[in-house]
Scaffold this active site. Structure first.
Site, PDB file in Angstrom:
ATOM      1  CE  LYS A 248      -3.911  -0.094   2.264  1.00 13.04           C
ATOM      2  NZ  LYS A 248      -3.551  -1.405   2.710  1.00 13.04           N
TER       3      LYS A 248
ATOM      4  NE  ARG B 192      -5.889   4.722   4.124  1.00 14.02           N
ATOM      5  CZ  ARG B 192      -7.161   4.523   3.761  1.00 14.02           C
ATOM      6  NH1 ARG B 192      -7.594   3.290   3.587  1.00 14.02           N
ATOM      7  NH2 ARG B 192      -7.982   5.544   3.577  1.00 14.02           N
TER       8      ARG B 192
ATOM      9  N   GLY C 262      -8.339  -5.740   2.368  1.00 20.04           N
ATOM     10  CA  GLY C 262      -9.092  -5.943   3.593  1.00 20.04           C
ATOM     11  C   GLY C 262      -8.572  -7.032   4.500  1.00 20.04           C
TER      12      GLY C 262
ATOM     13  CD  GLN D 139      -2.906   8.586   2.606  1.00 22.31           C
ATOM     14  OE1 GLN D 139      -3.430   7.485   2.796  1.00 22.31           O
ATOM     15  NE2 GLN D 139      -2.612   9.017   1.400  1.00 22.31           N
TER      16      GLN D 139
ATOM     17  NE  ARG E  19      -6.356  -3.036  -2.847  1.00 27.15           N
ATOM     18  CZ  ARG E  19      -7.338  -2.369  -2.238  1.00 27.15           C
ATOM     19  NH1 ARG E  19      -8.481  -2.167  -2.880  1.00 27.15           N
ATOM     20  NH2 ARG E  19      -7.210  -1.920  -1.025  1.00 27.15           N
TER      21      ARG E  19
ATOM     22  CG  HIS F 158      -7.345 -36.167 -25.563  1.00 33.43           C
ATOM     23  ND1 HIS F 158      -6.650 -37.192 -26.160  1.00 33.43           N
ATOM     24  CD2 HIS F 158      -7.277 -36.377 -24.234  1.00 33.43           C
ATOM     25  CE1 HIS F 158      -6.171 -37.980 -25.212  1.00 33.43           C
ATOM     26  NE2 HIS F 158      -6.529 -37.497 -24.046  1.00 33.43           N
TER      27      HIS F 158
END
Length: 888
Positions: A34, A124, A139, A190, A320, A849
């Site tokens: 991430k 995160r 997740g 963040q 991502r 086959h």
């Protein structure tokens, strides 16, 4: 509640904590997937909220000294993916240990320094096994939103570290073959976006696979409501090439996730938004345009999280790779339609790079046979492409041709029936409108080819003397083996030259004009008999004529293996170990005498064969006999003499003879009766030869593999590749470069990584359009009773029994009488047919086959059953009706 995310966070000085702006995609091991993505996007100038990353060095420092942790993780590694109870128990113990671990003061200070200057943040998890090309791990680890204050941030970081060992993360890694010992966790801190609306964006349609079609889900508040599935969002589909909103569906948006002053989030009821969109048309187009920028940067479809703040600024909060869409063949002008050749050959797995190169060379031989030689045989014929390490054939020219539309779908009807349905569904699309309406050019070309290769004469010879054709074909295989049996003094360059010459100019031109006309004549005779017997022919009767066919090299091999098992049993010998141990004993010469000598004789005759044998890069049975030994172990469990494969095969031959006599007697008039007798007799004598072209190719490939293994040994000795087998991860020009002195270690490592990724792919499209669409997904199957599956009838009869779903025959366990359910099959699978009660395949047609071999063994079979391996469960009792094509 939140600081303005556009404020710059101060740059930390420690390697324990890095600013996102100092991170790029090469730092996966230090910052996780991430953070690597966010750093890469930040450096690309995209609107990413500022933040920092607590690196994996901090996680390592916290965990490396924890007593007993390494042992618990070793226990996890040793636990099978199919044992979820033990996996989750061990995962819980690791989590508890991590939660109790103290955070060293230096790490706490570095995190506090990194957080300084930010207010509300998202914390995160960023694992080193995350956002990978083959598995997103979305997740699997924890995220904490609207975290406020140093203490709360430190607690959230600690929680993220522990979440590397959640039950879902551990079982997901186990299922995807990720080593728990190799995974580390970083943490992103963040700035929170005070979003008025947020959501997710796929830059390729995840349902249809269509590229340049953005799919947006949006809802008021934080994006967590959309990501977690807590809300029914607004849904938009956008053509990113034009900006046109193709689809707009409003959700009720009843749940709103929002931040709480002082930290944390709450879920509240959102009233009054159901009738209006949460995004304006301009915002929808802006989100789609942002996705297009991200996709262009990564050169591949992306799964993106985004948010729009109260001031209307659009932020990119995560990206991502989309792992569910299939990669595309190299771009060409206009919309193209591609057929997956390797899937039709029974391979869901990828081919090695040298295996792909072989087919490019062979395609040059086909072009030469058709009178259209290519300039560079190594590059291959124009219609051949590759994607996802699998081969695709461009059908666009066929679709635009009247002759192509008339002929190719009919071939698919008997070889790969579902692909024929998909192909016909494209006829009405304007992109594939007819542009070649005249049949004359194709007819003239067919006449030239038939004349050049004397095909009518070869058909006549086959009809006159089928056994002579078989002897001629056996002679071709022996000659190919001798051609590629080179003295030890031959140079590596000369070996490679001969391999290219044989594959590009000899294989197709030698065997196809001999074997194909004979087998085609056999099936033509069967069809002729069917026409003469109408309307007095019941369903399945004509198929019965093809049971117990002579001259089929694959069934001869299977029966030879069964006869070996019988001799071992008669001698009182027992094979009572696993296939790997038995293979080791075989190489050491210590198996019981009959087994040792019999296996040696079998491998001397059939050791050039293998599972997925069209891939030159895979070992032959003579190199690795474990699969053969596993089949012998299966055969030991069969104790019903009436169900013995040789008895079943002989019974099938008798049924065929009886049915032939019945049908001859049913013909009206002496001349017609004689014609039916001749047609059915030649059908039985010649139809079994359909296996020979592939058999000949496999003989050649085994000999080619031996020669290239010698080249690989020379390169490994010189240090230009790691091991001799690495040569199969290069193509011929790269092998020549290595022989000239070029080091290929890095290239081979990248190729092996790609190959391992593709081995994990479960879904491969039959037909793929160049815009990413899989047209099969838009088709509705024929009506069937509730709960039933429907496919193409392949071998008449009905059987009820327990299903055994097998995706890979190597090491597979099939109890006598079980119904084999498989994606597809090649000759490497067919020893399993001898004890199977029935067959269900996702691929194939009536003359593919697996269908042919099933008929010869007299087991009911249905092929071309979409999704069979996912709809049917091992142990489930099913009924296979090989006459109607139903599985219930």
């Amino acid at each position: 509640m939140s600081a303005d995310p556009s404020r710059s966070a101060p740059r930390p000085a420690s390697r324990l904590v890095l600013d996102l702006a100092d991170i790029d995609a090469t730092m996966l091991g230090e910052v996780g997937g991430k953070a690597a993505n966010l750093g890469e996007l930040t450096r690309a100038g995209l609107p990413v909220p500022p933040g920092v990353c607590v690196t994996t060095a901090a996680y390592h420092e916290v965990t490396h000294a924890l007593p007993g942790l390494a042992e618990m993780i070793d226990d996890l590694v040793a636990t099978a993916p199919g044992d979820p109870r033990r996996l989750t128990d061990l995962a819980g113990r690791v989590r508890d240990a991590l939660r109790a671990a103290p955070v060293p003061a230096a790490i706490g200070a570095a995190i506090a320094d990194g957080y300084r200057g930010m207010d509300a943040v998202a914390v995160r998890s960023s694992a080193t096994a995350e956002d990978l090309p083959f598995a997103s791990f979305a997740g699997q680890q924890d995220t904490y939103l609207n975290v406020v204050g140093e203490t709360a941030v430190l607690d959230a970081v600690h929680g993220c570290w522990a979440s590397l060992w959640t039950d879902r993360a551990v079982t997901y890694r186990a299922a995807n073959g990720i080593d728990h010992r190799a995974v580390r966790l970083a943490v992103v801190i963040q700035a929170m976006v005070p979003s008025s609306v947020a959501g997710v964006l796929f830059t390729a349609n995840p349902v249809t696979g269509r590229r340049h079609e953005a799919v947006i889900d949006a809802s008021p508040g934080l994006g967590e409501s959309v990501v977690s599935g807590a809300v029914n969002p607004d849904h938009f589909v956008v053509d990113t090439a034009t900006g046109e909103i193709r689809q707009r569906r409003l959700g009720d948006k009843k749940t709103l996730v929002r931040g709480i002053p002082g930290g944390g989030v709450e879920h509240v009821v959102n009233a009054g938004d159901a009738g209006s969109a949460c995004l304006t048309e301009a915002q929808v187009q802006a989100v789609a345009a942002l996705g297009a920028r991200v996709e262009a940067h990564y050169d591949g479809p992306q799964d993106i999280e985004w948010a729009i703040d109260a001031g209307g600024t659009l932020w990119l909060t995560q990206a991502r790779p989309v792992t569910t869409v299939y990669p595309l063949p190299a771009a060409r002008d206009g919309l193209r339609a591609y057929f997956c050749f390797t899937l039709a050959q029974g391979l869901t797995r990828p081919l090695t790079p040298l295996g792909l190169a072989v087919f490019r060379l062979l395609s040059s031989g086909v072009a030469e046979l058709l009178g259209r030689p290519v300039a560079d045989p190594v590059t291959g014929a124009g219609p051949l492409s590759q994607a996802g390490l699998r081969l695709f054939v461009d059908l666009t020219g066929v679709l635009r041709s009247r002759v192509g539309r008339a002929v190719v779908p009919r071939v698919f009807d008997v070889m790969e029936a579902r692909a024929a349905v998909v192909m016909r569904s494209l006829f009405d699309r304007p992109e594939f409108a007819l542009t070649h309406r005249s049949v004359l050019p194709a007819a003239a070309r067919a006449v030239r080819i038939a004349t050049r290769h004397r095909l009518p004469l070869r058909v006549v010879r086959a009809m006159r003397d089928p056994q002579r054709v078989r002897r001629d074909l056996d002679g071709l295989a022996d000659a190919a083996h001798r051609r590629l049996d080179l003295p030890a003094t031959t140079t590596a360059g000369d070996r490679l030259d001969l391999v290219e010459q044989v594959l590009a100019h000899e294989v197709v031109g030698v065997v196809m004009p001999v074997a194909a006309p004979a087998a085609a004549a056999g099936f033509a005779m069967l069809g002729l008999a069917g026409r003469m017997l109408r309307p007095d022919l019941a369903p399945g009767e004509l198929q019965t004529v093809l049971r117990g066919l002579p001259n089929n090299v694959t069934t001869e091999m299977d029966l030879a293996l069964w006869q070996l098992a019988s001799r071992i049993r008669t001698a009182g010998e027992t094979l009572d170990a696993d296939p790997g141990s038995l293979a080791h004993r075989y190489r050491a010469g210590t198996l019981p005498p009959v087994a040792q000598q019999g296996l040696a004789a079998f491998l001397d005759r059939y050791g050039h064969r293998a599972v997925a044998e069209i891939d030159l890069g895979l070992p032959r049975w003579s190199e690795d006999p474990r699969h053969v030994l596993g089949v012998l172990l299966n055969y030991q469990r069969l104790d019903n003499s009436a169900a013995a494969p040789d008895a079943v095969f002989a019974a099938g031959a008798r049924q065929a003879e009886e049915m032939t006599a019945t049908l001859i007697g049913r013909a009206r008039g002496g001349l017609r009766r004689r014609a039916v007798r001749f047609a059915l007799g030649r059908a039985r004598a010649l139809a079994g030869l359909r296996e020979f072209p592939k058999y000949y190719l496999i003989v050649v490939l085994a000999a080619v593999r031996r020669q290239l293994s010698v080249v690989g040994t020379e390169l490994a000795t010189a240090g230009r590749i790691g091991t001799a087998d690495d040569v199969f991860f290069l193509d011929p020009p790269e092998i020549r470069a290595a022989l000239a002195g070029s080091d290929q270690h890095a290239l081979i490592a990248a190729r092996r990584e790609e190959y391992d990724r593709e081995m994990r792919r479960r879904h491969v499209p039959r037909v793929l359009l160049s815009d990413g669409t899989e047209p099969e997904r838009d088709l509705h199957g024929p009506a069937a009773p509730d709960g039933a599956l429907v496919g193409t009838p392949a071998s008449a009869g009905t059987v009820t029994g327990p299903a055994r779903v097998i995706l890979d025959p190597v090491g597979a366990h099939l109890e006598p009488g079980e119904i084999l359910v498989a994606p597809s099959t090649d000759p490497g699978w067919t020893p399993l047919f001898l004890t199977a009660g029935g067959l269900v395949m996702e691929m194939g047609g009536a003359n593919s086959h697996g269908a042919v071999v099933a008929r010869e063994y007299g087991i009911p079979a249905v092929v071309g059953v979409a999704g069979a391996t996912t709809h049917v469960r091992t142990g489930q009792r099913i009924t296979v009706d090989g006459t109607t094509g139903l599985i219930t």
